[in-house]
Design an enzyme around this catalytic site. Structure first.
Site, PDB file in Angstrom:
ATOM      1  N   SER A 278     -64.732 -94.780  36.387  1.00 35.81           N
ATOM      2  CA  SER A 278     -63.714 -94.550  37.387  1.00 35.81           C
ATOM      3  C   SER A 278     -63.785 -95.509  38.571  1.00 35.81           C
ATOM      4  CB  SER A 278     -63.814 -93.112  37.901  1.00 35.81           C
ATOM      5  OG  SER A 278     -65.054 -92.918  38.554  1.00 35.81           O
TER       6      SER A 278
ATOM      7  N   SER B 215     -69.414 -94.372  35.494  1.00 35.05           N
ATOM      8  CA  SER B 215     -68.348 -94.937  36.319  1.00 35.05           C
ATOM      9  C   SER B 215     -68.661 -96.211  37.089  1.00 35.05           C
ATOM     10  CB  SER B 215     -67.845 -93.887  37.304  1.00 35.05           C
ATOM     11  OG  SER B 215     -66.915 -93.083  36.646  1.00 35.05           O
TER      12      SER B 215
ATOM     13  N   LYS C 275     -66.036 -97.397  47.307  1.00 39.44           N
ATOM     14  CA  LYS C 275     -65.177 -96.519  46.502  1.00 39.44           C
ATOM     15  C   LYS C 275     -64.595 -95.422  47.378  1.00 39.44           C
ATOM     16  CE  LYS C 275     -65.410 -93.928  42.102  1.00 39.44           C
ATOM     17  NZ  LYS C 275     -66.315 -93.544  40.985  1.00 39.44           N
TER      18      LYS C 275
HETATM   19  N1  GLN Z   1     -65.595 -91.292  32.396  1.00 34.30           N
HETATM   20  C1  GLN Z   1     -66.484 -90.255  32.788  1.00 34.30           C
HETATM   21  C2  GLN Z   1     -65.705 -89.040  33.196  1.00 34.30           C
HETATM   22  O1  GLN Z   1     -64.530 -89.102  33.199  1.00 34.30           O
HETATM   23  C3  GLN Z   1     -67.378 -90.706  33.882  1.00 34.30           C
HETATM   24  C4  GLN Z   1     -66.791 -90.642  35.224  1.00 34.30           C
HETATM   25  C5  GLN Z   1     -67.776 -90.960  36.324  1.00 34.30           C
HETATM   26  O2  GLN Z   1     -68.863 -91.461  36.074  1.00 34.30           O
HETATM   27  N2  GLN Z   1     -67.409 -90.604  37.550  1.00 34.30           N
HETATM   28  O3  GLN Z   1     -66.242 -88.033  33.493  1.00 34.30           O
END
Ligand code: GLN
Length: 477
Positions: free
Chosen positions: A152, A176, A77
């Site tokens: 994400s 994410s 990532k």
């Molecule tokens: N969707 C969640 C957020 O926007 C989780 C994101 C993540 O785990 N980095 O915070």
């Protein structure tokens, strides 16, 4: 078609000199070139991957012991630092940032013989659930390219599903890794807080996040975790020791299906999840429904804490220490910072503003402190359930992968999809998403949570399910 191999097969063959990593990586890069116009999982492809694979083949020929990921194609990532390969966080702010060091997890992958084939797409600074908030355009779901892959870490899951790498690393602050794993029908793990080093992970919300692996099998995810987990002197939140994991042991686990995770979820999702729990029962597990009433506080608590931490973490992007080269008009404080901070995307700005608000004097007690209190209640309730159950089950995502653009203009709707994943981050416990089936051709993931440092229990449960239910296969691309 070597790119179809899972990590375990590649490592075994490369170690036994039945397969040259160079040839395999070459085919993986060809695969990336072929499917990227449809999927858009990669931000940067590592141009030196073939050369690095060749060097590894040579070392193995010369008798150097092969690591557990010998020659395996890994995607990372793009919020995890890679020395000499740009790390953009999918933000204009870090467009041409090339880190001078490797994250500990990256170094450990390389020490285990992995070949990094590239850096993969995400929502800007990992803030989002769809990978649409990226400077590099949205990643598309390999099972239906009109739909989101989840986020994400959308690039991490989509690249594994699309056979562009064998395994990948994502980060999971509120789901994410698990959300895109569920939407793309791959296995994804959020480890116990403190099990995996965050050194070199660009911070979004420190108290919630962990780096976690994705792969096409539970065994591959267990192998990657074994490589990256354990104490790191560069991250003082890591726990002592270097644990190791095995693929799975069949054993009669006590499974609680969390009622609150089922209520309100899409009917098609619920049907598949109930079926998955029945499968575990047939395998000898004791399954029953249970309740975690504090789930109702989870989303509000998560988003308050995550945004508060984000607002503080992102204050370093001031165009002096880090940041996008631009020439602000004059040096008056307000105009300088408005200009510099204007390089963030809309969602990131929204979170910085909300996060600063909940931390500001007069509101701190009302919001931030309340959120921390709710977090303790959730953790306590969860801990007491783990006295009764080895694993807690439910859907990873309450809905099926939706269309690109469908929720992008409605932040609240977007946040709601995280209702089942944020609980594990708030409590610091591990959680895995494993493919459970398809509804109308769209993937559904089963989420399993266990008590702190009980990753092996998750691998046992998920492995047993994987073996019995056999949800496999790759999308046509
Ligand atoms: N969707 C969640 C957020 O926007 C989780 C994101 C993540 O785990 N980095 O915070």
């Amino acid at each position: 078609m070597l790119y179809k191999l899972d990590a375990a097969s590649v490592a075994k063959k490369v170690a036994g000199r039945e397969l040259s990593s160079e040839e395999y990586i070459h085919q993986v890069l060809e695969r990336i070139e072929k499917v990227e116009p449809k999927v858009n999982a990669f931000i940067t492809v590592n141009k030196k991957a073939v050369e690095q694979a060749r060097a590894l083949d040579r070392e193995i020929r010369d008798g150097k012991p092969a690591g557990p990921l010998a020659g395996v194609a890994v995607a990372v990532k793009d919020n995890i630092s890679t020395k000499g390969i740009r790390t953009t966080c999918a933000s204009r702010m870090l467009d041409d940032y090339v880190p001078p060091y490797d994250a500990t997890v990256v170094r450990r992958l390389q020490d285990a013989g992995a070949i990094i084939v590239g850096k993969v797409n995400l929502d800007e600074f990992a803030m989002g659930s769809t990978t649409e908030f990226s400077r590099h355009g949205p990643t598309r779901n390999p099972w239906d390219i009109s739909r989101v892959p989840g986020g994400s870490s959308g690039g991490s899951a989509a690249s594994v599903a699309a056979l562009e790498c064998a395994v990948s690393l994502g980060s999971d602050t509120g789901g994410s890794v698990r959300c895109p794993a569920s939407f793309c029908s791959v296995v994804g793990l959020k480890p116990t807080y403190g099990l995996v080093s965050r050194f070199g992970l660009v911070s979004y919300a420190n108290s919630l996040e962990q780096v976690g692996p994705a792969g096409r099998t539970v065994a591959d995810v267990a192998t990657v975790l074994g490589v990256i987990a354990g104490f790191d002197e560069h991250d003082n939140t890591t726990a002592a020791g270097r644990p190791s994991y095995s693929a799975y042991k069949k054993r009669p686990l006590r499974v609680g299906l969390v009622k609150e995770f089922i209520e309100g979820a899409d009917e098609q999702v619920v049907k598949i999840i109930r079926g998955a729990v029945d499968t575990l029962a047939k395998e000898g597990c004791a399954c029953e429904e249970t309740s975690l009433p504090s789930v109702k506080y989870a989303l509000a608590s998560y988003y308050t804490i995550a945004m508060a931490e984000a607002s503080s973490n992102l204050s370093r992007y001031d165009n002096m220490r880090y940041g996008f080269e631009s020439s602000p008009e004059g040096y008056e404080w307000n105009s300088y910072f408005s200009h510099a901070r204007g390089n963030f995307g809309e969602e990131v700005k929204r979170r910085i503003i909300t996060g600063s608000y909940v931390l500001s004097s007069g509101y701190y007690g009302k919001y931030y402190l309340k959120a921390q209190q709710a977090r303790s209640i959730i953790r306590k309730e969860l801990k007491s359930l783990f006295k009764k159950y080895d694993v807690l089950a439910g859907p990873t995502m309450p809905i099926l992968p939706f269309k690109i653009g469908e929720k992008i203009d409605d932040p609240l709707k977007m946040y709601l999809v995280d209702v089942d994943t944020v609980v594990a981050n708030l409590a610091g416990v591990p959680a895995i998403s494993v493919p459970a089936g398809f509804a109308g051709g769209l993937p559904v993931g089963l989420q399993l949570m266990a008590d702190e440092f009980c990753e092996q229990t998750l691998f046992d449960a998920a492995g047993m399910f994987e073996q019995a239910a056999g949800v496999r296969g790759s999308p046509d691309l």
